[in-house]
Scaffold this motif. Sequence first.
Motif, PDB file in Angstrom:
ATOM      1  N   ARG A  59      29.728  28.517  36.576  1.00  0.00           N
ATOM      2  CA  ARG A  59      30.673  27.532  36.054  1.00  0.00           C
ATOM      3  C   ARG A  59      31.782  28.202  35.252  1.00  0.00           C
ATOM      4  O   ARG A  59      32.935  27.759  35.286  1.00  0.00           O
ATOM      5  CB  ARG A  59      29.932  26.517  35.184  1.00  0.00           C
ATOM      6  CG  ARG A  59      29.149  25.527  35.985  1.00  0.00           C
ATOM      7  CD  ARG A  59      28.604  24.416  35.102  1.00  0.00           C
ATOM      8  NE  ARG A  59      27.443  23.858  35.746  1.00  0.00           N
ATOM      9  CZ  ARG A  59      26.207  23.956  35.320  1.00  0.00           C
ATOM     10  NH1 ARG A  59      25.947  24.571  34.185  1.00  0.00           N
ATOM     11  NH2 ARG A  59      25.212  23.425  35.975  1.00  0.00           N
ATOM     12  N   LYS A  60      31.422  29.243  34.533  1.00  0.00           N
ATOM     13  CA  LYS A  60      32.423  29.967  33.752  1.00  0.00           C
ATOM     14  C   LYS A  60      33.457  30.618  34.672  1.00  0.00           C
ATOM     15  O   LYS A  60      34.658  30.571  34.402  1.00  0.00           O
ATOM     16  CB  LYS A  60      31.721  31.021  32.904  1.00  0.00           C
ATOM     17  CG  LYS A  60      32.572  31.606  31.837  1.00  0.00           C
ATOM     18  CD  LYS A  60      31.738  32.484  30.924  1.00  0.00           C
ATOM     19  CE  LYS A  60      32.582  33.051  29.813  1.00  0.00           C
ATOM     20  NZ  LYS A  60      31.813  33.867  28.891  1.00  0.00           N
ATOM     21  N   MET A  61      32.995  31.211  35.765  1.00  0.00           N
ATOM     22  CA  MET A  61      33.917  31.833  36.721  1.00  0.00           C
ATOM     23  C   MET A  61      34.766  30.775  37.431  1.00  0.00           C
ATOM     24  O   MET A  61      35.946  31.003  37.694  1.00  0.00           O
ATOM     25  CB  MET A  61      33.150  32.660  37.750  1.00  0.00           C
ATOM     26  CG  MET A  61      32.490  33.886  37.165  1.00  0.00           C
ATOM     27  SD  MET A  61      33.645  35.005  36.384  1.00  0.00           S
ATOM     28  CE  MET A  61      34.437  35.684  37.812  1.00  0.00           C
ATOM     29  N   GLN A  62      34.194  29.621  37.734  1.00  0.00           N
ATOM     30  CA  GLN A  62      34.967  28.548  38.371  1.00  0.00           C
ATOM     31  C   GLN A  62      36.051  28.049  37.438  1.00  0.00           C
ATOM     32  O   GLN A  62      37.155  27.742  37.871  1.00  0.00           O
ATOM     33  CB  GLN A  62      34.046  27.390  38.786  1.00  0.00           C
ATOM     34  CG  GLN A  62      33.133  27.705  39.926  1.00  0.00           C
ATOM     35  CD  GLN A  62      33.887  27.973  41.221  1.00  0.00           C
ATOM     36  OE1 GLN A  62      35.065  27.690  41.365  1.00  0.00           O
ATOM     37  NE2 GLN A  62      33.192  28.549  42.172  1.00  0.00           N
ATOM     38  N   GLY A  63      35.749  27.966  36.156  1.00  0.00           N
ATOM     39  CA  GLY A  63      36.751  27.552  35.178  1.00  0.00           C
ATOM     40  C   GLY A  63      37.889  28.546  35.080  1.00  0.00           C
ATOM     41  O   GLY A  63      39.047  28.168  34.941  1.00  0.00           O
ATOM     42  N   ARG A  64      37.578  29.821  35.156  1.00  0.00           N
ATOM     43  CA  ARG A  64      38.623  30.843  35.117  1.00  0.00           C
ATOM     44  C   ARG A  64      39.483  30.794  36.366  1.00  0.00           C
ATOM     45  O   ARG A  64      40.692  30.958  36.302  1.00  0.00           O
ATOM     46  CB  ARG A  64      38.009  32.230  34.984  1.00  0.00           C
ATOM     47  CG  ARG A  64      37.514  32.523  33.617  1.00  0.00           C
ATOM     48  CD  ARG A  64      37.048  33.942  33.514  1.00  0.00           C
ATOM     49  NE  ARG A  64      36.506  34.183  32.192  1.00  0.00           N
ATOM     50  CZ  ARG A  64      35.876  35.280  31.852  1.00  0.00           C
ATOM     51  NH1 ARG A  64      35.696  36.246  32.732  1.00  0.00           N
ATOM     52  NH2 ARG A  64      35.405  35.431  30.639  1.00  0.00           N
ATOM     53  N   LYS A  65      38.854  30.561  37.517  1.00  0.00           N
ATOM     54  CA  LYS A  65      39.626  30.474  38.764  1.00  0.00           C
ATOM     55  C   LYS A  65      40.582  29.289  38.717  1.00  0.00           C
ATOM     56  O   LYS A  65      41.719  29.387  39.144  1.00  0.00           O
ATOM     57  CB  LYS A  65      38.693  30.329  39.964  1.00  0.00           C
ATOM     58  CG  LYS A  65      38.045  31.612  40.388  1.00  0.00           C
ATOM     59  CD  LYS A  65      37.214  31.382  41.637  1.00  0.00           C
ATOM     60  CE  LYS A  65      36.517  32.636  42.080  1.00  0.00           C
ATOM     61  NZ  LYS A  65      35.686  32.413  43.269  1.00  0.00           N
ATOM     62  N   ALA A  66      40.112  28.156  38.204  1.00  0.00           N
ATOM     63  CA  ALA A  66      40.952  26.960  38.148  1.00  0.00           C
ATOM     64  C   ALA A  66      42.108  27.154  37.176  1.00  0.00           C
ATOM     65  O   ALA A  66      43.218  26.695  37.425  1.00  0.00           O
ATOM     66  CB  ALA A  66      40.116  25.760  37.737  1.00  0.00           C
ATOM     67  N   SER A  67      41.873  27.855  36.073  1.00  0.00           N
ATOM     68  CA  SER A  67      42.943  28.021  35.084  1.00  0.00           C
ATOM     69  C   SER A  67      43.956  29.081  35.502  1.00  0.00           C
ATOM     70  O   SER A  67      45.062  29.107  34.987  1.00  0.00           O
ATOM     71  CB  SER A  67      42.344  28.376  33.723  1.00  0.00           C
ATOM     72  OG  SER A  67      41.728  29.641  33.775  1.00  0.00           O
ATOM     73  N   THR A  68      43.605  29.964  36.427  1.00  0.00           N
ATOM     74  CA  THR A  68      44.533  31.003  36.863  1.00  0.00           C
ATOM     75  C   THR A  68      44.992  30.810  38.299  1.00  0.00           C
ATOM     76  O   THR A  68      45.492  31.734  38.909  1.00  0.00           O
ATOM     77  CB  THR A  68      43.890  32.399  36.719  1.00  0.00           C
ATOM     78  OG1 THR A  68      42.722  32.439  37.525  1.00  0.00           O
ATOM     79  CG2 THR A  68      43.573  32.715  35.288  1.00  0.00           C
ATOM     80  N   SER A  69      44.830  29.609  38.830  1.00  0.00           N
ATOM     81  CA  SER A  69      45.281  29.375  40.195  1.00  0.00           C
ATOM     82  C   SER A  69      46.811  29.399  40.245  1.00  0.00           C
ATOM     83  O   SER A  69      47.482  29.081  39.258  1.00  0.00           O
ATOM     84  CB  SER A  69      44.751  28.035  40.711  1.00  0.00           C
ATOM     85  OG  SER A  69      45.371  26.978  40.015  1.00  0.00           O
ATOM     86  N   PRO A  70      47.390  29.784  41.371  1.00  0.00           N
ATOM     87  CA  PRO A  70      48.857  29.884  41.473  1.00  0.00           C
ATOM     88  C   PRO A  70      49.579  28.578  41.162  1.00  0.00           C
ATOM     89  O   PRO A  70      50.638  28.583  40.550  1.00  0.00           O
ATOM     90  CB  PRO A  70      49.093  30.308  42.923  1.00  0.00           C
ATOM     91  CG  PRO A  70      47.818  30.936  43.362  1.00  0.00           C
ATOM     92  CD  PRO A  70      46.731  30.249  42.581  1.00  0.00           C
ATOM     93  N   LYS A  71      49.026  27.438  41.568  1.00  0.00           N
ATOM     94  CA  LYS A  71      49.678  26.158  41.309  1.00  0.00           C
ATOM     95  C   LYS A  71      49.770  25.885  39.816  1.00  0.00           C
ATOM     96  O   LYS A  71      50.766  25.396  39.324  1.00  0.00           O
ATOM     97  CB  LYS A  71      48.932  25.030  42.021  1.00  0.00           C
ATOM     98  CG  LYS A  71      49.068  25.078  43.521  1.00  0.00           C
ATOM     99  CD  LYS A  71      48.323  23.943  44.149  1.00  0.00           C
ATOM    100  CE  LYS A  71      48.401  24.043  45.669  1.00  0.00           C
ATOM    101  NZ  LYS A  71      47.654  22.988  46.342  1.00  0.00           N
TER     102      LYS A  71
END
Length: 78
Positions: A59-71
């Motif tokens: 979940r921590k990694m998913q949160g980081r991916k969502a916050s650093t997505s290109p959009k």
Amino acid sequence: MRTGWRWRNIKAGFDCTLLVLSACIGLLFLAEVKFIREGTILNAILVGQYFKLYFFLYRKMQGRKASTSPKRLEAAAK
């Protein structure tokens, strides 16, 4: 989902049940428990904690991916 119990609790309970069952079978047929050692017992008890740690990190990694997505980065730049 159906029972409302967490997977890690179900897994740990199932593993401990199998551990007790195998100890009973060993006592019944061999009159002693030779094949169950400390690693087996610790694994049966701690496997739920492994799942807890894994899902926490996931979940921590998913949160980081969502916050650093290109959009999101483009929207923040505007």
